[in-house]
Design a protein around this motif. Structure first.
Motif, PDB file in Angstrom:
ATOM      1  N   ASP A 159       1.898  62.237  26.696  1.00 32.94           N
ATOM      2  CA  ASP A 159       2.902  61.641  27.769  1.00 32.94           C
ATOM      3  C   ASP A 159       2.650  60.263  27.226  1.00 32.94           C
ATOM      4  N   THR A 263       8.083  66.913  26.561  1.00 32.44           N
ATOM      5  CA  THR A 263       7.999  65.994  27.895  1.00 32.44           C
ATOM      6  C   THR A 263       8.714  64.589  27.565  1.00 32.44           C
ATOM      7  N   LEU A 264       9.669  64.215  28.668  1.00 37.10           N
ATOM      8  CA  LEU A 264      10.488  62.849  28.415  1.00 37.10           C
ATOM      9  C   LEU A 264      10.154  61.928  29.327  1.00 37.10           C
ATOM     10  N   THR A 265      10.502  60.669  29.156  1.00 40.16           N
ATOM     11  CA  THR A 265      10.237  59.731  30.385  1.00 40.16           C
ATOM     12  C   THR A 265      11.384  59.110  30.677  1.00 40.16           C
ATOM     13  N   ALA A 266      11.765  59.021  31.859  1.00 37.12           N
ATOM     14  CA  ALA A 266      13.348  58.422  32.373  1.00 37.12           C
ATOM     15  C   ALA A 266      13.227  56.932  31.657  1.00 37.12           C
ATOM     16  N   THR A 268      13.765  56.123  28.830  1.00 35.69           N
ATOM     17  CA  THR A 268      13.457  55.876  27.300  1.00 35.69           C
ATOM     18  C   THR A 268      14.589  56.731  26.406  1.00 35.69           C
ATOM     19  N   TYR A 270      15.509  58.588  23.040  1.00 38.15           N
ATOM     20  CA  TYR A 270      14.791  59.410  22.003  1.00 38.15           C
ATOM     21  C   TYR A 270      15.834  59.828  20.921  1.00 38.15           C
ATOM     22  N   ALA A 317      16.804  59.587  28.501  1.00 35.05           N
ATOM     23  CA  ALA A 317      16.333  60.230  29.613  1.00 35.05           C
ATOM     24  C   ALA A 317      16.779  59.734  30.910  1.00 35.05           C
ATOM     25  N   THR A 319      15.950  61.527  33.709  1.00 39.61           N
ATOM     26  CA  THR A 319      14.848  61.881  34.646  1.00 39.61           C
ATOM     27  C   THR A 319      13.643  62.459  33.869  1.00 39.61           C
ATOM     28  N   SER A 320      12.444  61.848  34.176  1.00 42.30           N
ATOM     29  CA  SER A 320      11.168  62.245  33.822  1.00 42.30           C
ATOM     30  C   SER A 320      10.648  63.746  33.888  1.00 42.30           C
ATOM     31  N   GLY A 321      10.213  64.350  32.779  1.00 40.91           N
ATOM     32  CA  GLY A 321       9.646  65.766  33.044  1.00 40.91           C
ATOM     33  C   GLY A 321       9.966  66.373  31.726  1.00 40.91           C
TER      34      GLY A 321
END
Length: 552
Positions: A159, A263-266, A268, A270, A317, A319-321
């Motif tokens: 992550d 898995t992505l981070t709010a 950011t 991509y 993103a 929301t992170s998750g």
């Protein structure tokens, strides 16, 4: 009792992340120069010979309060693994499971699991030891394997976070995902190899972020090629993509779809590339890619926004998750292999003369405005005295930069802007015509008007004879003007004598088109001005070439 043991210690050395120092004499004794690109130990999981399935292999992470086998040669400082490390460990096991002809099953009991994972004090092996894989075998069949990672290290997780275990005096960090991949590879029967472009290389490299074709070929040499589907089309998929790396897969049968967890981070941005034959990412002729949320609901889909028939998705993103990338063939009967690449905060081309972007006269290049304010430069060679049309357009499909957001600037070899820029509110794309005064290198600066983002194409072509005859060297002209344009939509840098060309019938702009608005009687001028925009009021028709802006 097992009659064989193999231990491989991984050491951190200056200039590299990981190198090999054997705990015991290597089982594989063929001289180094005779080794193939991959190197196999002479043991495997499963009772069959090399090339057959390894069956089901259980594995467990030692967590707080759990016991583990006493004969595993752990030290008194053996430490349970905290939850923050578990997604990365699971991703590494899932990655091997996706390509191997065996089945990994995670259990919660280290006492009975075939493979056990734990942190331990390893620097007694050497001051730079970061990982250790001990494997016991009965003859050629593995019975147990114990994998440990040094407690005195800083590890970079999938992550992107950096976590310290115990007390670490080092400022650097070890990539934990590839380290786990490496040690599990040892536990499966792979030795170090000479090819440094692989996970099982004796030196861990920062540019190797996933199993390579060589690693996969090695595991197939031990366990054979798995049959059936590599990744399921459900949230239970074993496919995992790590941002900053790639994952490979196969559409084995007509209609097959593979889901890959990411898995992505709010906050950011991509870029996800679904690569097939167009970019040598696989044999799949026309990949189609979808991005789904944690519940499996499609958020965005694309077919051809990448190079050729490749797919490309831009996504920021909220929301992170957990998210999922779903890959399939665009046609219901096609099959083939593919590569998915996940990139955070991407920038395909620099906004300087150091750019890797190029476009030839008569050709087209593609790019992406990834973030608001991003600019991409493309190098082009122009000839003095020749008029050129230079165009930036949003691509037809996918995450396209809309024509209302396209913008283009032409710069000389020093990067200095030449003339004016043209924004796309003047037409279906940002299009300018320019006649250089000298032959040489120029740069096309593709950008978005305002805060637009998305994919686009850049093209350069000789201008028409009518356009070329209306220009003098150094002139810049706006082309493809739609009806009802207001004066405030004109670039301020365009000289008032610049010719404005219009595609299509002239009556689409002025009906009726006066020869010279200001030569008409005042009553007719007022009548015309009342029904047209300020820009139209300043137009003067020229025979078959376009309109000149009148002084005001």
């Amino acid at each position: 009792m097992p009659d064989g043991q193999s231990g491989v210690v991984e050491s951190l050395a200056e200039g590299v992340n990981v190198e090999r120092a054997p705990l015991v004499a290597p089982i594989f004794s063929t001289p180094q120069y005779e080794r193939p690109s991959y190197v196999l130990e002479d043991f495997k999981w499963g009772s069959g010979p090399r090339g057959t399935t390894g069956g089901t292999i259980t594995w467990a992470i030692v967590t707080t309060g759990q016991t583990y086998p006493a004969n595993a040669e752990y030290t008194s400082q053996a430490t349970p693994i905290s939850s923050v490390f578990m997604p990365t460990i699971r991703a590494a096991f899932s990655r091997w499971d996706a390509v191997g002809n065996f089945t990994f099953v995670e259990t919660t009991s280290p006492m009975t699991a075939d493979m056990v994972v734990i942190f331990d004090e390893l620097q007694a092996q050497s001051s730079d030891t970061v990982g250790l894989a001990n494997t016991w075998s009965q003859g050629s069949e593995v019975t147990n394997s114990y994998i440990s990672f040094d407690i005195g290290r800083r590890y970079r997780l999938m992550d992107g976070s950096v976590q310290t275990v115990g007390t670490s005096s080092s400022d650097g960090s070890v990539d934990f995902y590839t380290l786990v991949l490496h040690e599990v590879g040892h536990a499966l029967g792979l030795d170090h190899e000479d090819n440094q472009q692989s996970v099982m290389s004796a030196s861990q490299r920062t540019d190797i972020t996933d199993l390579t074709a060589d690693d996969i070929s090695a595991i197939h040499a031990i366990y054979g090629t798995p049959s059936g589907d590599d990744f399921s089309a459900t949230t239970a998929t074993t496919g995992v993509a790590v941002v900053g790396s790639t994952v490979t897969g196969s559409i084995e049968t007509a209609g097959d779809t593979d889901w890959i967890r990411v898995t992505l981070t709010a906050g950011t941005l991509y870029r996800f590339d679904g690569r097939g034959s167009a970019s040598s990412g696989g044999t799949l002729a026309d990949p189609a890619l979808q991005l789904l949320n944690a519940a499996g609901t499609v958020l965005i889909a694309d077919n051809d926004s990448g190079p050729g028939a490749d797919a490309r998705i831009m996504f920021k993103a909220v929301t992170s998750g957990t998210y999922y990338l779903a890959m399939r063939a665009n046609t219901s009967t096609a099959t083939g292999t593919y590569t998915i690449a996940a990139t955070a905060n991407p920038d395909d081309y620099a906004a300087s003369t150091a750019t890797a972007g190029t476009v030839a006269v008569g050709g087209t290049a593609t790019g992406i405005v990834e973030t608001a304010g991003d600019r991409d430069w493309f190098r082009v060679t122009l000839t003095a005295g020749t008029a050129y049309n230079i165009q930036v357009s949003g691509t037809a499909t996918g995450s396209a930069l809309r024509w209302t957001d396209s913008n283009v600037v032409l710069r000389n070899a020093d990067g200095t802007q030449v003339g004016a820029n043209t924004r796309s509110s003047l037409g279906a794309s940002a299009l300018l015509t320019y006649t250089p005064t000298s032959t040489g290198t120029y740069y096309i600066d593709a950008l978005a008007y305002s805060s637009g983002i998305g994919s686009y194409s850049v093209s350069v072509a000789p201008a028409s004879a009518a356009q070329a005859s209306a220009l003098t060297a150094g002139d810049l002209a706006v082309v493809t003007a739609p009806p009802a344009i207001s004066l405030d939509e004109l670039p301020t840098q365009v000289a008032r004598s610049t010719t404005v060309f219009v595609e299509g019938p002239l009556s689409a702009i002025l009906t009726p088109p006066p020869a010279d608005l200001f030569s008409l009687p005042a009553e007719q001028q007022n009548t015309f001005m009342a029904g047209h925009t300020p820009f139209e009021q300043l137009l003067q028709q020229q025979p078959s070439t376009g309109y000149n802006l009148l002084p005001f």
